[in-house]
Design an enzyme around this catalytic site. Structure first.
Site, PDB file in Angstrom:
ATOM      1  N   GLU A   1       0.775  -1.105  -0.071  1.00  0.00           N
ATOM      2  CA  GLU A   1       0.035  -0.066  -0.191  1.00  0.00           C
ATOM      3  C   GLU A   1       1.067   1.104   0.377  1.00  0.00           C
ATOM      4  O   GLU A   1       0.755   2.631   0.616  1.00  0.00           O
ATOM      5  CB  GLU A   1      -0.721  -0.037   1.231  1.00  0.00           C
ATOM      6  CG  GLU A   1      -1.892  -1.191   0.856  1.00  0.00           C
ATOM      7  CD  GLU A   1      -3.160  -1.449   2.021  1.00  0.00           C
ATOM      8  OE1 GLU A   1      -2.753  -0.929   3.464  1.00  0.00           O
ATOM      9  OE2 GLU A   1      -4.255  -1.964   2.164  1.00  0.00           O
TER      10      GLU A   1
ATOM     11  N   LYS B   1     -15.381  -1.620   2.163  1.00  0.00           N
ATOM     12  CA  LYS B   1     -14.839  -2.113   0.823  1.00  0.00           C
ATOM     13  C   LYS B   1     -15.988  -3.020   0.111  1.00  0.00           C
ATOM     14  O   LYS B   1     -16.604  -3.533   0.335  1.00  0.00           O
ATOM     15  CB  LYS B   1     -13.542  -3.265   1.604  1.00  0.00           C
ATOM     16  CG  LYS B   1     -12.403  -3.081   2.439  1.00  0.00           C
ATOM     17  CD  LYS B   1     -11.987  -4.004   2.566  1.00  0.00           C
ATOM     18  CE  LYS B   1     -10.309  -3.380   3.760  1.00  0.00           C
ATOM     19  NZ  LYS B   1      -9.936  -4.645   4.216  1.00  0.00           N
TER      20      LYS B   1
END
Length: 430
Positions: A205, A339
């Site tokens: 990330e 999500k």
């Protein structure tokens, strides 16, 4: 009204070099929408099913040709002819077509791609931005970024157990300045790590992934970076953690094995450790502090620190209204991570956000570790006034795509744009 005339899917790559699904939707009026589906590394056992081919001779079994075929040969036939703005109808039709509780037949990656592409096509049809289409005139709150600048766990090849250590620029006057602060802290962190002779390679990330002596050393290192960047920890910048505890929980022993530190803890000992950490450091948010099935532990954690810290359920709730409803009724956590691919349709995603808000829970809109250039979650964050977004470090194009989209949205909103900073945590004691 303009009907959908074509739905087409293809296999493309995500930020980890793994295949994912891209879907395009076209309408009779010439509108067009495209969406790419993300993928997670640490996944909750109750997530909707991501359909993979399993052919080890191709992409190590991670191909998505079956999901692509399901879009092109099955879903397309069902969806063509729908009014492109009938999002609920489109999503409901796909859920019924799949017929399983976890989208295991057609694949959540197939269904989600169509769902998001249809929304983009609808926005294009109406000549508005996606955030305007989804949120109407009320969508105007830019999110506080939860920026993952130091990686561990499943997101990095190092000895740090906690998966993410993040900074939140709560003292910024607007999103643009918040992003600048985060980027400056990231650069300061690189200098701190170099000064210690530590690795400055990055994780999935975009955050750094050094080997450290302990999880607490990660917090200390970030505190130093914040100060070196010229900001005040706790006042201008607060810390956040994603423990992803299910990844180091031993279900046979019922204990948490932090192998990087060589420590084993019970649920109560984990709660005590978090309590110590929030006392020593300006931590405002802890995600998945305990295992997704350790509801007794989560209850204790909520009772002990839930009035002072945002306790986010990711694997705990998996963007699922049934799981969230149970958590609300039992007083578990006080926030949900959102999500889109955990549940598999835009409609169900928006339902989960709405349920959380009605219960006084915050909602954090999130990426996955396997991302693409798709920036839909930036628009969802503003459209729903969620107030928080978690989309990695301000580096790597797959992460920066979301931040840059938020900059565009803030520019477009001009004087209407709001940035709530500390007020985002409205359900905590001040």
């Amino acid at each position: 009204m303009s009907i959908i005339t074509e739905v087409y899917a293809r296999e493309v790559l995500d930020s980890r070099g793994n295949p994912t699904v891209e879907v395009e939707v076209y309408t009779e009026a010439g509108a067009f929408g495209r969406a790419l589906v993300p993928s997670g590394a640490s996944t909750g056992e109750y997530e909707a099913v991501e359909l993979r081919d399993g052919d080890k001779a191709r992409y190590l079994g991670k191909g998505v040709l079956k999901a692509v075929e399901n879009v092109n040969d099955i879903i397309a036939d069902k969806i063509i002819g729908f009014d492109v703005t009938d999002q609920i109808g489109i999503d409901k039709a796909m859920i019924e077509l799949d017929g399983t509780p976890n989208k295991g037949k057609l694949g959540a990656n197939a269904i989600l791609g169509v769902s998001l592409a249809a929304a983009r096509a609808a926005a294009d049809e109406l000549g508005v931005h996606l955030y305007e289409y989804l949120g109407g005139v009320n969508g105007k709150v830019l999110p506080v970024p939860m920026m993952n600048i130091l990686n561990g766990g499943e997101h990095a090849d190092n000895n740090v157990d906690v998966q993410e250590f993040m900074v939140m620029p709560v003292g910024a006057p607007n999103f643009k300045e918040a992003l600048r602060m985060g980027a400056e802290i990231l650069h300061a962190l690189k200098a701190v790590l170099k000064g210690k002779g530590l690795n400055t390679g990055v994780g999935d990330e975009g955050g750094f992934a050094p080997n450290l002596k302990s999880n607490e050393e990660a917090l200390e290192t970030i505190m130093q970076a914040i100060k070196d960047a010229g900001y005040k920890p706790g006042e201008e910048v607060k810390l956040a953690m994603d423990a992803a505890s299910s990844e180091f929980y031993n279900r046979e022993t019922g204990k948490y094995e932090l192998k990087g530190e060589g420590v084993t803890r019970t649920s109560e000992e984990m709660v005590t450790w978090y309590e110590e950490m929030i006392t020593k450091y300006p931590i405002i948010s802890i995600e998945d502090g305990l295992d997704e099935n350790d509801w007794d532990g989560f209850k204790l954690l909520t009772e002990r620190i839930g009035d002072r810290v945002q306790l986010v359920g990711d694997d705990l709730f998996v963007t699922n209204t049934t799981k969230l409803k149970e958590g609300i009724e039992k007083g578990i956590a006080n926030s949900i991570l959102i999500k889109v691919n955990q549940i598999g349709t835009l409609t169900e995603t928006l339902d989960a956000i709405e349920m959380a808000k009605r219960a006084g829970y915050t909602a954090v809109i999130s990426h996955r570790s396997g991302e693409t250039e798709d920036s839909t979650i930036a628009d969802i964050a503003v459209a729903t006034n969620a107030g928080q977004i978690k989309t990695g470090a301000p580096t790597r194009t797959d992460r920066v795509a979301k931040y840059n989209q938020l900059l565009r949205i803030e520019d477009n909103l001009a004087d209407l744009a709001e940035y709530h900073g500390n007020e985002t945590f409205y359900n905590l004691k001040k």
